[in-house]
Design a protein around this motif. Structure first.
Motif, PDB file in Angstrom:
ATOM      1  N   THR A   1       9.131  -5.486  -0.268  1.00 56.21           N
ATOM      2  CA  THR A   1       8.595  -5.461   1.241  1.00 56.21           C
ATOM      3  C   THR A   1       9.120  -6.762   1.758  1.00 56.21           C
ATOM      4  OG1 THR A   1       6.510  -5.937   0.213  1.00 56.21           O
ATOM      5  CG2 THR A   1       6.573  -3.266   0.894  1.00 56.21           C
ATOM      6  N   LEU A   2       9.170  -7.598   0.826  1.00 49.36           N
ATOM      7  CA  LEU A   2       9.817  -8.779   1.486  1.00 49.36           C
ATOM      8  C   LEU A   2      11.132  -9.606   1.314  1.00 49.36           C
ATOM      9  CD1 LEU A   2       6.988 -10.670  -1.544  1.00 49.36           C
ATOM     10  CD2 LEU A   2       7.158 -11.023   1.132  1.00 49.36           C
TER      11      LEU A   2
ATOM     12  N   ALA B   1       5.791   0.734   6.239  1.00 49.37           N
ATOM     13  CA  ALA B   1       6.205  -0.517   5.607  1.00 49.37           C
ATOM     14  C   ALA B   1       7.811   0.110   5.380  1.00 49.37           C
ATOM     15  CB  ALA B   1       5.113  -0.565   4.022  1.00 49.37           C
TER      16      ALA B   1
ATOM     17  N   ARG C   1       2.208   3.156   3.515  1.00 52.38           N
ATOM     18  CA  ARG C   1       3.339   3.332   2.732  1.00 52.38           C
ATOM     19  C   ARG C   1       4.531   3.595   3.474  1.00 52.38           C
ATOM     20  NH1 ARG C   1       3.045   2.450  -2.516  1.00 52.38           N
ATOM     21  NH2 ARG C   1       5.193   3.943  -2.788  1.00 52.38           N
TER      22      ARG C   1
ATOM     23  N   GLU D   1       7.794  -2.238  -5.171  1.00 50.08           N
ATOM     24  CA  GLU D   1       7.926  -2.105  -3.791  1.00 50.08           C
ATOM     25  C   GLU D   1       7.368  -3.716  -3.432  1.00 50.08           C
ATOM     26  OE1 GLU D   1       6.202   2.337  -4.422  1.00 50.08           O
ATOM     27  OE2 GLU D   1       4.837   0.888  -3.961  1.00 50.08           O
TER      28      GLU D   1
ATOM     29  N   LEU E   1       8.007   2.820   2.204  1.00 49.10           N
ATOM     30  CA  LEU E   1       8.128   2.918   0.985  1.00 49.10           C
ATOM     31  C   LEU E   1       8.005   4.509   0.843  1.00 49.10           C
ATOM     32  CD1 LEU E   1       5.389   0.056  -0.020  1.00 49.10           C
ATOM     33  CD2 LEU E   1       8.349   0.218  -0.509  1.00 49.10           C
TER      34      LEU E   1
ATOM     35  N   VAL F   1       3.345  -6.430   4.038  1.00 48.42           N
ATOM     36  CA  VAL F   1       2.013  -5.906   3.738  1.00 48.42           C
ATOM     37  C   VAL F   1       1.169  -7.218   2.710  1.00 48.42           C
ATOM     38  CG1 VAL F   1       1.672  -4.041   2.080  1.00 48.42           C
ATOM     39  CG2 VAL F   1       4.164  -3.887   3.127  1.00 48.42           C
TER      40      VAL F   1
END
Lengths: 353, 273
Positions: free
Chosen positions: B179-180, A49, A46, B175, A51, A84
């Motif tokens: 990420t995209l 990424a 995470r 989320e 996040l 991801v």
């Protein structure tokens, strides 16, 4: 060595947990983060990424700094060239397989038509053409996994993250998907980091394993190195080895409790000694064998492990032993029974700690 | 007898003996709910219905009701969905207090809501005075006032419904969208909103029905001017005093609209859980 494509030092502090993980990888490399539940694998993913913000450390990708808390820099997830594949895929249930793959392209300003045209070759690559119009609910586990992979790859990421990519699949599908995934990862030219608690997945898919426990790296290396020379109980159990740490003095390794294991090679200083459960022979009475390693142990548990019986033994040297069901019956093994275990020195493997 | 047979037999036996202490109040409750509707249908002046309903005043009231209820639902959607998102997806100090305030109109007597609206948006209200002097806008006793009164009462239904849907929706989809490359707004628009569409729809219908039946806040804040602020419930109440047959006819129209809404939602609410 040229500058690595991925250069990360992930530090995340939370109440009751801290992650401190340095990670570098070259383009085309596949890294597996392996570790027990709660080790911090998903936290690391995470953080990569975007996040989850880093508390300290840094993250650089292809020379570009994406995150550096000391400088107040945090690139939001949507601005990172990072794809991801989530554990349960998180395919958008209201979009077709094709539109799921095209989602990232649409976020980059493509029209619906353009995104579909660009997403189509991915369906072909994943052998999913006939499922283009299907909603995720109508896809099998293996198909959904491939759509999720295509969706992440379609944005052309420089870092691909996979969270337990095979965990949601049943055993039969797993084999197929694992080999397909291996092929796709081999074709992928940037860095891939996958998180798994399954050593087999890690060893089949990754070029390099990073084993983490309690937020720290305990061992890193190629799958072969790690399988041959595990450094913690966790890894030893994963690769199916009995592992002990002690001090070597010639052909003996003295363990903490005073028990000694005779080994085949000469070694001095702190050392690990390991042997597979299949190398253990069990006897009901003290054997007259030539084996130098003989211990009197108690059976703590028995269970079926493949077509072998795995005996869990306690005593001066707790160990796991594998034997055939016939042998187990002949020895009349029951929980609480006393047995003698022998291991030939030639069957052990010792290496410096 | 197998275990399954035993279980089936036990259930059948249990079903055949409903305790009187439960059955009696249950039937009474049913009668209580159905009887007034039956009364409405039985006493309806069916032969006079065409003439009662052909009057322009009835259609004016119905048209006004539908327009105002739909507008109030539109206002509730535009303002209420973002409000629900804020309550469900963000953390800020006093969020619980805000949430309680949002739901207050649910329990507040509508007449009190009407009075409160007058004090805020009336000609001498804290905001209304300024609206009047700066823009020459007057809200009370206008059709816009009806929409405001209805939205005030109906929006909480939508907010609660949408907030519930948002809380049930997995935020990890947002989320995944991030990420995209989706911004938070894009993720909300392209992912979250389609996923909670059923909840938004249900909330909108609930709010619309509530707005359609709104009486207290409307009559207090917007008054009772035929063709301008006299909605169906107001018309029914007024007709009751002068022409009961007309009141029954108007009531039947509202009943028909309610039943139509219920039928439209049968998949969602009338199926046994």
């Amino acid at each position: 060595m040229t500058t690595p494509s991925l250069d990360a030092h992930l530090r995340v502090e939370r109440t009751g947990f801290s992650l401190d993980l340095a990670l570098t990888a070259g383009a085309g490399e596949v890294i597996a983060l392996l570790g027990p539940n709660g080790a911090g694998k998903t936290t690391a993913l995470r953080a990569l990424a975007g996040l989850l913000p880093l508390t300290a450390g840094h993250l650089r990708l292809d020379g570009q700094t994406l995150e550096n808390p000391a400088a107040g820099l945090h690139t939001a997830a949507e601005r990172r060239p990072v794809g991801v594949v989530f554990q349960d895929y998180l395919l958008f249930p209201h979009l077709s397989a094709l539109d799921n793959i095209g989602f990232g392209l649409r976020c980059r300003g493509r029209s619906k038509k353009e995104s579909r045209a660009e997403a189509l070759p991915w369906l072909t690559r994943m052998d999913l053409e006939e499922h283009a119009a299907k909603r995720p609910g109508k896809l099998s586990g293996g198909q959904a996994q491939r759509v999720a992979l295509a969706r992440a790859l379609a944005i052309g990421p420089r870092l691909l993250l996979l969270d337990e990519p095979l965990a949601a699949l049943d055993a039969r599908t797993r084999l197929d998907v694992r080999s397909q995934l291996r092929r796709h990862l081999a074709e992928f030219d940037a860095v891939a980091v996958l998180v798994t608690h399954d050593p087999l997945d890690a060893m089949v898919l990754a070029d390099r394993l990073v084993v983490i426990e309690e937020g720290r790296v305990v061992q890193a290396g190629t799958p072969a190195e790690i399988a041959r020379r595990p450094r913690t109980d966790y890894i030893a159990r994963l690769v199916g080895l009995n592992l002990y740490q002690g001090v070597a003095d010639g052909r003996r390794v003295k363990l903490e409790g005073g028990t000694a294991v005779t080994i085949a090679e000469e070694l001095t200083g702190p050392a690990f000694v390991a042997f597979p459960p299949a190398a253990v022979t069990l006897h009901r009475s003290r054997p007259d064998s030539s084996a130098r390693n003989v211990w009197e142990l108690t059976v703590a548990g028995l269970d079926l492990h493949g077509d072998q019986v795995r005996a869990d033994l306690t005593g001066p040297l707790p160990l796991a032993a594998d034997l055939t069901p016939a042998a187990a019956a002949e020895l009349d093994l029951t929980t609480g029974a006393t047995v003698w275990a022998t291991v030939k020195a030639a069957q052990t493997h010792a290496y410096p700690a | 007898m197998t275990a399954i047979d035993t279980a089936v037999a036990a259930r059948a036996k249990r079903g055949s003996r409903i305790p009187l202490a439960l059955l009696l109040p249950a039937l009474l409750g049913l009668v209580f709910l159905v009887l007034p509707l039956a009364g409405l249908l039985i006493r309806a002046p069916w032969s006079a219905m065409p003439s009662e309903l052909s009057s322009a005043a009835v259609w004016d009231a119905l048209k006004l009701s539908l327009i105002c209820a739909t507008s109030a639902t539109g206002v509730s959607l535009v303002l209420g969905v973002p409000l629900a998102w804020l309550l469900a997806r963000t953390e800020f100090p006093g969020r619980r207090v805000i949430r309680a305030l949002v739901t207050l109109p649910l329990v507040l007597p509508p007449v009190v809501g009407g009075v409160a609206l007058l004090l805020a948006l009336g000609r001498n209200g804290i905001v209304g005075r300024w609206l009047d002097s700066a823009f020459g806008i007057t809200l009370p006793f206008t059709t816009t006032g009806v929409v405001i009164a209805e939205a005030f009462v109906a929006m909480p239904f939508l907010v609660i419904s949408v907030e519930g849907a948002l809380r049930a929706a997995d935020p990890r989809y947002e989320e995944a969208a991030a990420t995209l490359g989706a911004s938070r707004l894009t993720a909300f628009r392209r992912v979250t909103l389609p996923m909670i569409a059923p909840g938004v729809g249900a909330g909108a219908v609930l709010a619309w029905a509530r707005a359609l039946g709104e009486f207290g806040a409307t009559i207090t804040f917007a008054g009772n001017f035929p063709g301008k602020t006299q909605t169906m419930p107001l018309a029914v109440y007024l007709a009751m005093e002068t022409d009961p047959d007309a009141a029954i006819a108007l009531s039947l129209v509202l009943l028909a609209v309610s039943v139509a809404v219920l039928v439209g939602l049968r998949d969602r609410w009338m199926s046994t859980p």
